[in-house]
Design a protein around this motif. Structure first.
Motif, PDB file in Angstrom:
ATOM      1  N   MET A 253      26.197  36.490  48.613  1.00 17.44           N
ATOM      2  CA  MET A 253      26.821  35.233  48.252  1.00 17.44           C
ATOM      3  C   MET A 253      28.284  35.207  48.680  1.00 17.44           C
ATOM      4  O   MET A 253      28.996  36.206  48.582  1.00 17.44           O
ATOM      5  CB  MET A 253      26.713  35.027  46.739  1.00 17.44           C
ATOM      6  CG  MET A 253      27.213  33.687  46.242  1.00 17.44           C
ATOM      7  SD  MET A 253      27.064  33.544  44.446  1.00 17.44           S
ATOM      8  CE  MET A 253      28.506  34.440  43.928  1.00 17.44           C
TER       9      MET A 253
ATOM     10  N   ILE B  91      31.997  32.521  48.616  1.00 20.50           N
ATOM     11  CA  ILE B  91      32.601  31.445  47.828  1.00 20.50           C
ATOM     12  C   ILE B  91      33.358  30.487  48.742  1.00 20.50           C
ATOM     13  O   ILE B  91      33.885  30.870  49.783  1.00 20.50           O
ATOM     14  CB  ILE B  91      33.538  31.993  46.734  1.00 20.50           C
ATOM     15  CG1 ILE B  91      34.572  32.972  47.322  1.00 20.50           C
ATOM     16  CG2 ILE B  91      32.750  32.629  45.618  1.00 20.50           C
ATOM     17  CD1 ILE B  91      35.585  33.484  46.319  1.00 20.50           C
TER      18      ILE B  91
ATOM     19  N   THR C 247      33.145  37.465  44.015  1.00 16.42           N
ATOM     20  CA  THR C 247      31.687  37.443  44.111  1.00 16.42           C
ATOM     21  C   THR C 247      31.139  38.774  43.596  1.00 16.42           C
ATOM     22  O   THR C 247      31.906  39.721  43.376  1.00 16.42           O
ATOM     23  CB  THR C 247      31.254  37.255  45.570  1.00 16.42           C
ATOM     24  OG1 THR C 247      31.641  38.434  46.311  1.00 16.42           O
ATOM     25  CG2 THR C 247      31.900  36.027  46.190  1.00 16.42           C
TER      26      THR C 247
ATOM     27  N   GLU D  80      23.357  36.680  40.640  1.00 11.39           N
ATOM     28  CA  GLU D  80      24.072  35.476  41.053  1.00 11.39           C
ATOM     29  C   GLU D  80      25.109  35.159  39.979  1.00 11.39           C
ATOM     30  O   GLU D  80      24.766  34.742  38.866  1.00 11.39           O
ATOM     31  CB  GLU D  80      23.096  34.314  41.219  1.00 11.39           C
ATOM     32  CG  GLU D  80      22.147  34.472  42.401  1.00 11.39           C
ATOM     33  CD  GLU D  80      22.823  34.112  43.709  1.00 11.39           C
ATOM     34  OE1 GLU D  80      23.398  33.021  43.799  1.00 11.39           O
ATOM     35  OE2 GLU D  80      22.784  34.939  44.642  1.00 11.39           O
ATOM     36  N   ALA D  81      26.380  35.372  40.304  1.00 11.70           N
ATOM     37  CA  ALA D  81      27.431  35.161  39.314  1.00 11.70           C
ATOM     38  C   ALA D  81      28.778  35.073  40.017  1.00 11.70           C
ATOM     39  O   ALA D  81      28.922  35.438  41.189  1.00 11.70           O
ATOM     40  CB  ALA D  81      27.451  36.299  38.286  1.00 11.70           C
ATOM     41  N   LEU D  82      29.769  34.573  39.275  1.00 11.82           N
ATOM     42  CA  LEU D  82      31.159  34.579  39.705  1.00 11.82           C
ATOM     43  C   LEU D  82      31.965  35.337  38.659  1.00 11.82           C
ATOM     44  O   LEU D  82      31.649  35.284  37.462  1.00 11.82           O
ATOM     45  CB  LEU D  82      31.697  33.152  39.857  1.00 11.82           C
ATOM     46  CG  LEU D  82      31.050  32.298  40.959  1.00 11.82           C
ATOM     47  CD1 LEU D  82      31.522  30.857  40.840  1.00 11.82           C
ATOM     48  CD2 LEU D  82      31.385  32.856  42.329  1.00 11.82           C
TER      49      LEU D  82
ATOM     50  N   SER E 177      28.439  31.516  35.467  1.00 15.07           N
ATOM     51  CA  SER E 177      27.321  31.065  36.292  1.00 15.07           C
ATOM     52  C   SER E 177      27.768  30.773  37.720  1.00 15.07           C
ATOM     53  O   SER E 177      28.875  30.282  37.947  1.00 15.07           O
ATOM     54  CB  SER E 177      26.721  29.799  35.681  1.00 15.07           C
ATOM     55  OG  SER E 177      25.845  29.163  36.604  1.00 15.07           O
ATOM     56  N   PRO E 178      26.903  31.051  38.710  1.00 14.71           N
ATOM     57  CA  PRO E 178      27.256  30.704  40.091  1.00 14.71           C
ATOM     58  C   PRO E 178      27.311  29.198  40.322  1.00 14.71           C
ATOM     59  O   PRO E 178      27.832  28.751  41.336  1.00 14.71           O
ATOM     60  CB  PRO E 178      26.138  31.361  40.908  1.00 14.71           C
ATOM     61  CG  PRO E 178      24.980  31.415  39.972  1.00 14.71           C
ATOM     62  CD  PRO E 178      25.577  31.673  38.621  1.00 14.71           C
ATOM     63  N   ARG E 179      26.778  28.434  39.395  1.00 10.85           N
ATOM     64  CA  ARG E 179      26.832  26.969  39.513  1.00 10.85           C
ATOM     65  C   ARG E 179      28.115  26.399  38.930  1.00 10.85           C
ATOM     66  O   ARG E 179      28.360  25.198  39.020  1.00 10.85           O
ATOM     67  CB  ARG E 179      25.618  26.350  38.821  1.00 10.85           C
ATOM     68  CG  ARG E 179      24.288  26.711  39.481  1.00 10.85           C
ATOM     69  CD  ARG E 179      23.114  26.096  38.754  1.00 10.85           C
ATOM     70  NE  ARG E 179      23.005  26.646  37.392  1.00 10.85           N
ATOM     71  CZ  ARG E 179      22.377  27.781  37.101  1.00 10.85           C
ATOM     72  NH1 ARG E 179      21.865  28.511  38.075  1.00 10.85           N
ATOM     73  NH2 ARG E 179      22.292  28.231  35.859  1.00 10.85           N
TER      74      ARG E 179
ATOM     75  N   THR F  21      34.039  27.589  44.301  1.00 10.39           N
ATOM     76  CA  THR F  21      32.626  27.356  44.006  1.00 10.39           C
ATOM     77  C   THR F  21      31.787  28.254  44.901  1.00 10.39           C
ATOM     78  O   THR F  21      32.275  28.804  45.893  1.00 10.39           O
ATOM     79  CB  THR F  21      32.224  25.891  44.255  1.00 10.39           C
ATOM     80  OG1 THR F  21      32.556  25.532  45.614  1.00 10.39           O
ATOM     81  CG2 THR F  21      32.923  24.949  43.286  1.00 10.39           C
ATOM     82  N   LYS F  22      30.526  28.395  44.553  1.00 11.86           N
ATOM     83  CA  LYS F  22      29.602  29.149  45.401  1.00 11.86           C
ATOM     84  C   LYS F  22      29.410  28.406  46.715  1.00 11.86           C
ATOM     85  O   LYS F  22      29.201  27.199  46.743  1.00 11.86           O
ATOM     86  CB  LYS F  22      28.259  29.323  44.696  1.00 11.86           C
ATOM     87  CG  LYS F  22      27.195  30.000  45.552  1.00 11.86           C
ATOM     88  CD  LYS F  22      25.854  30.034  44.856  1.00 11.86           C
ATOM     89  CE  LYS F  22      24.768  30.599  45.766  1.00 11.86           C
ATOM     90  NZ  LYS F  22      23.445  30.606  45.108  1.00 11.86           N
TER      91      LYS F  22
END
Length: 341
Positions: free
Chosen positions: A130, A132, A186, A207-209, A227-229, A265-266
């Motif tokens: 992932m 960013i 990330t 999947e995370a930040l 959350s990655p969202r 953001t992702k």
């Protein structure tokens, strides 16, 4: 159709030049066409003279989408530079570590010949990491837009002035504090700057930040995993005239005046890393950080492999009814001859 592998190296170092020369020779011997950037090929030819094996030049003899794989010889910084080159064309990177930790690298310098054999036989898998998307806003105007594989790091520009920031998650303010900086990372970057600043190690498949404050002067300024969202933002407050600077992967930077806003953001575009070893991430942590594991006994046997006898059933005895004395046996009974007058 010929297979082509792009060889990228830190040609300012002698060991990298030697590794690049050896990699080109091994690839050519395996029937794969080595490709190099013109400047790096020129550096190698100045050091070794004319190369015996043919090497194609990127953007001259071959275009990047025609390359099957990028073999990166160096440390994590060289791999991050390679990621900038190939991210938009979905070409995977395979790192050979010539640096210190080399967490993004797949193999070590001593395994170079074996790595080329794996490439030749296509014994590798590709995983997506992932990234960013990073935007910087000043007075309502977007002044910078970039991306990062590891992290976006906001740091104070002046050593003597603390940076005042307020953090935001999903368009809601979270907390403000003075600090030396803050890292927005990330999972891949969690083992880099975020780890050095005291943040958690996040497994790559998670999947995370991650938000990691650096030397924050606040009670609630702990590392956070979100959350990655989520949409993350950090604003440089105007309480003082302290300036900030934003670094992405330690390679691209922009100044942050008071009032600047950084949004993260992702990204929809990942970086692809080639893997030749199907080892767990925990094993990579142990190897890269040389963690002590002496005394480890290993997992307990599986339950279905243990054979035991039947479990005994313990029955509770039924309670005895109270003893009933016959009426004729009661003392003073008129029918008892011993009591007759």
């Amino acid at each position: 159709m010929s297979r082509r592998v792009l060889v990228l190296a830190h040609t300012g170092r002698e060991d990298s030049l030697k590794a690049a020369w050896e990699a080109c020779a091994l690839l050519h011997a395996s029937g794969i066409v080595p490709v190099m950037q013109e400047s790096e090929l020129a550096d190698m030819e100045r050091f070794f003279g004319h190369l015996a094996q043919p090497v194609e030049v990127l953007h001259d003899h071959v275009q990047l989408p025609d390359v099957e794989l990028v073999m990166v010889l160096g440390g994590d910084g060289t791999i991050l530079r390679a990621a900038e080159l190939v991210r938009e064309v979905d070409v995977p990177l395979l790192g050979v570590n010539l640096g210190h930790v080399g967490f993004l690298a797949e193999s070590e310098r001593a395994d170079l010949a074996q790595t080329v054999e794996w490439i030749a036989s296509r014994e590798y898998t590709v995983e997506e990491r992932m990234t960013i998307d990073v935007q910087v806003w000043v007075r309502g105007q977007k002044i910078w837009h970039t991306w990062a594989l590891n992290e976006a790091a906001i740091e104070k520009a002046n050593r003597e002035r603390m940076l005042e920031v307020v953090t935001e998650v999903d368009e809601r303010p979270l907390t403000s504090f003075g600090c030396d900086g803050i890292v927005l990372a990330t999972p891949t970057g969690s083992t880099a700057y975020g780890f050095s600043a005291g943040g958690p190690v996040v497994w790559p498949e998670v999947e995370a930040l991650v938000i990691v404050p650096i030397s924050a002067h606040a009670l609630f300024a702990k590392p956070l995993v979100v959350s990655p969202r989520s949409r993350l933002a950090v604003e440089v407050l105007g309480r003082t005239d302290a300036q900030g600077v934003l670094w992405c992967d330690g390679r691209r930077s922009v100044d942050l005046p008071p009032g600047a806003r950084v949004e993260v953001t992702k990204s929809a575009t990942p970086v692809r890393l080639a893997r030749t070893h199907q080892t767990p991430f925990s094993a990579r942590l142990v190897r890269k950080f040389e963690l002590p594991i002496h005394g480890w006994r290993g997992p307990v046997p599986k339950a279905d492999a243990i054979h035991t006898g039947p479990i005994p059933i313990v029955r509770t005895p039924r309670p005895m009814p109270p003893l009933q004395v016959p009426q004729s046996d009661q003392p003073g009974d008129d029918n008892d001859p011993t009591t007759a007058k």
